[in-house]
Design a protein around this motif. Structure first.
Motif, short mmCIF file in Angstrom:
data_model
loop_
_atom_site.label_atom_id
_atom_site.label_comp_id
_atom_site.label_asym_id
_atom_site.label_seq_id
_atom_site.Cartn_x
_atom_site.Cartn_y
_atom_site.Cartn_z
N PRO A 1 0.79 -1.24 0.00
CA PRO A 1 0.00 0.00 0.00
C PRO A 1 0.82 1.28 0.00
N LEU A 2 2.15 1.19 -0.12
CA LEU A 2 2.99 2.38 0.10
C LEU A 2 3.24 3.17 -1.18
N ARG A 3 3.07 4.49 -1.07
CA ARG A 3 3.44 5.40 -2.15
C ARG A 3 4.95 5.65 -2.14
N GLU A 4 5.52 5.68 -0.93
CA GLU A 4 6.96 5.83 -0.74
C GLU A 4 7.37 4.84 0.34
N SER A 5 8.65 4.51 0.38
CA SER A 5 9.11 3.54 1.36
C SER A 5 9.10 4.15 2.76
N LYS A 6 9.16 3.29 3.77
CA LYS A 6 9.12 3.76 5.15
C LYS A 6 10.36 4.57 5.52
N THR A 7 11.43 4.47 4.73
CA THR A 7 12.60 5.31 4.99
C THR A 7 12.27 6.79 4.82
N ARG A 8 11.21 7.10 4.08
CA ARG A 8 10.78 8.48 3.90
C ARG A 8 10.40 9.11 5.23
N LEU A 9 9.95 8.30 6.17
CA LEU A 9 9.54 8.81 7.48
C LEU A 9 10.70 9.47 8.23
N LYS A 10 11.92 9.08 7.91
CA LYS A 10 13.08 9.65 8.58
C LYS A 10 13.37 11.07 8.14
N THR A 11 12.74 11.51 7.04
CA THR A 11 13.02 12.84 6.49
C THR A 11 11.92 13.85 6.79
N VAL A 12 10.78 13.41 7.35
CA VAL A 12 9.70 14.35 7.63
C VAL A 12 9.90 14.97 9.01
N ASP A 13 9.15 16.02 9.28
CA ASP A 13 9.32 16.75 10.54
C ASP A 13 8.55 16.13 11.70
N ALA A 14 7.42 15.51 11.41
CA ALA A 14 6.60 14.93 12.48
C ALA A 14 5.77 13.79 11.92
N ILE A 15 5.51 12.82 12.79
CA ILE A 15 4.67 11.67 12.45
C ILE A 15 3.54 11.60 13.45
N VAL A 16 2.33 11.36 12.95
CA VAL A 16 1.15 11.28 13.81
C VAL A 16 0.52 9.91 13.62
N SER A 17 0.28 9.23 14.75
CA SER A 17 -0.37 7.92 14.74
C SER A 17 -1.84 8.09 15.08
N ASN A 18 -2.69 7.78 14.12
CA ASN A 18 -4.14 7.89 14.33
C ASN A 18 -4.63 6.63 15.03
N GLY A 19 -4.83 6.71 16.33
CA GLY A 19 -5.20 5.55 17.12
C GLY A 19 -4.06 5.20 18.06
N THR A 20 -4.17 4.03 18.67
CA THR A 20 -3.12 3.58 19.58
C THR A 20 -1.84 3.31 18.82
N ASP A 21 -0.75 3.89 19.28
CA ASP A 21 0.53 3.76 18.59
C ASP A 21 0.99 2.30 18.58
N SER A 22 1.34 1.82 17.40
CA SER A 22 1.84 0.45 17.26
C SER A 22 3.33 0.51 16.97
N ARG A 23 4.15 0.23 17.97
CA ARG A 23 5.60 0.39 17.83
C ARG A 23 6.20 -0.54 16.78
N LYS A 24 5.55 -1.65 16.52
CA LYS A 24 6.12 -2.57 15.55
C LYS A 24 6.12 -1.98 14.15
N ASN A 25 5.24 -0.97 13.91
CA ASN A 25 5.19 -0.34 12.60
C ASN A 25 6.24 0.75 12.45
N LEU A 26 6.73 1.30 13.57
CA LEU A 26 7.66 2.41 13.52
C LEU A 26 8.83 2.16 14.45
N PRO A 27 9.62 1.16 14.18
CA PRO A 27 10.76 0.90 15.08
C PRO A 27 11.73 2.07 15.07
N GLY A 28 12.02 2.59 16.26
CA GLY A 28 13.01 3.67 16.38
C GLY A 28 12.50 5.03 16.01
#
Length: 348
Positions: A199-226
């Motif tokens: 389902p990804l438009r860009e790889s999860k490495t893109r998350l390292k370059t954005v300024d903030a990440i928001v988890s809609n719902g209970t945060d699932s750490r397995k999806n965002l290690p580190g």
């Protein structure tokens, strides 16, 4: 019913079927990935090349004369961008800014830049844009070209000193000052692969370059290690009647009544879960995201109460009945997000 609406309904019905099929495939790995993964590799190469060309000036990007905050995602489907945009517009106004909002106007058929008002036709400008205009009281403009939408907005409302882009993370033609990614903590990032195998438009490495990440719902750490995510919850208020929005009701008033809940949003199950959490028993009907509801959809429906989301309600106003009720929700975001946004804007 106009022929173009019939065509859209047929396309959306097929779209719902295909979306459901892909969602199941994207939740894990199946035989189809043997075929689709090579296409994902090709897609990834194109995405990386395109971003590289914009970053190095080979493809032209344009800076508006006010700061731009982009609220987007790296995966397709509903993640909660719209309620976050509404929340952010309210908070930026409290911080002293006068924001305007640009959007793609997805689901609308406008061919040129269009201004959106609370009573605009969602078939023209898109359901989410109408909802944003109604909830924020901010100037809202839509266009596939968000730069052009921003330019028209600033010309019409020169007092605006901030642009918030609803979606547009991958719209690199528009330069931005702050990037916020929101994701659905339940669905996460699926199998973690790029389209069409995932389902990804860009790889999860893109998350390292954005300024903030928001988890809609209970945060699932397995999806965002580190990676630290700011939490967001959607809080429901009292229902209001679509035929007369001055009439309010709590969930208890609907007990022992026959209820049908309809949802044409990116993640219908989230709406149904909210209703379950309110103690309601109901029949659920899920439709494709941005489904164009018609009066015919409700003809012969045997129900005391029909419940829907605000996004769907903007498409049902013209034929609202006294038993149509809307559940408004508002985002509650952890305290860490606004300091990130304001600090980044103050540095630029």
């Amino acid at each position: 019913m106009p022929s173009y609406i019939k065509s859209n309904l047929a396309n959306l019905s097929f779209g719902l079927m295909m979306t459901n099929w892909f969602q199941k495939q994207w939740a894990g790995f199946t035989f189809w990935h043997i075929v689709l993964i090579p296409l994902s590799w090709l897609f990834g190469i194109i995405v990386c090349l395109r971003r590289h060309l914009y970053r190095n000036g080979w493809l032209k990007s344009i800076r508006l004369h006010v700061p731009v905050v982009v609220v987007g995602n790296i995966n397709i489907g509903g993640t909660g961008k719209t309620p976050l945009v509404i929340w952010l517009a309210e908070r930026m106004r409290l911080a002293g800014y006068q924001p305007g909002i640009v959007s793609r106007g997805y689901g609308g058929n406008a061919l040129q830049v269009a201004e959106v008002f609370p009573d605009s036709n969602p078939l023209t400008v898109g359901d989410e844009a109408v909802l944003i205009a109604a909830r924020t009281n901010c100037p809202v403009f839509v266009s596939a070209d968000r730069v052009s939408a921003g330019q028209h907005l600033l010309k019409a409302y020169p007092q605006c000193n901030l642009i918030i882009s609803d979606d547009g993370l991958q719209h690199y033609r528009m330069q931005r000052d702050v990037e916020i990614v929101v994701y659905d903590s339940v669905k996460g990032f699926g199998n973690g692969t790029l389209l069409p195998a995932g389902p990804l438009r860009e790889s999860k490495t893109r998350l390292k370059t954005v300024d903030a990440i928001v988890s809609n719902g209970t945060d699932s750490r397995k999806n965002l290690p580190g990676i630290r995510a700011n939490g967001m919850q959607l809080i429901a208020a009292d229902f209001y009647n679509l035929a007369d929005n001055q009439i309010k009701s709590d969930a208890q008033a609907f007990s022992r009544q026959k209820i049908i809940a309809v949802a044409g949003i990116g993640n219908p199950q989230r709406f149904f879960d909210q209703l379950n959490g309110l103690g309601l028993q109901f029949e659920c009907r899920a439709y494709a995201d941005h489904y164009i509801f018609q009066a015919e959809d409700f003809e012969g429906v045997n129900a005391d109460v029909i419940l829907m989301t605000e996004k769907d309600a903007v498409k049902c106003r013209a034929f609202a009945k006294p038993n149509f009720w809307v559940l408004p929700v508002s985002a509650e975001v952890s305290d860490g997000l606004m300091p990130i946004v304001l600090n980044k804007l103050n540095r630029n």
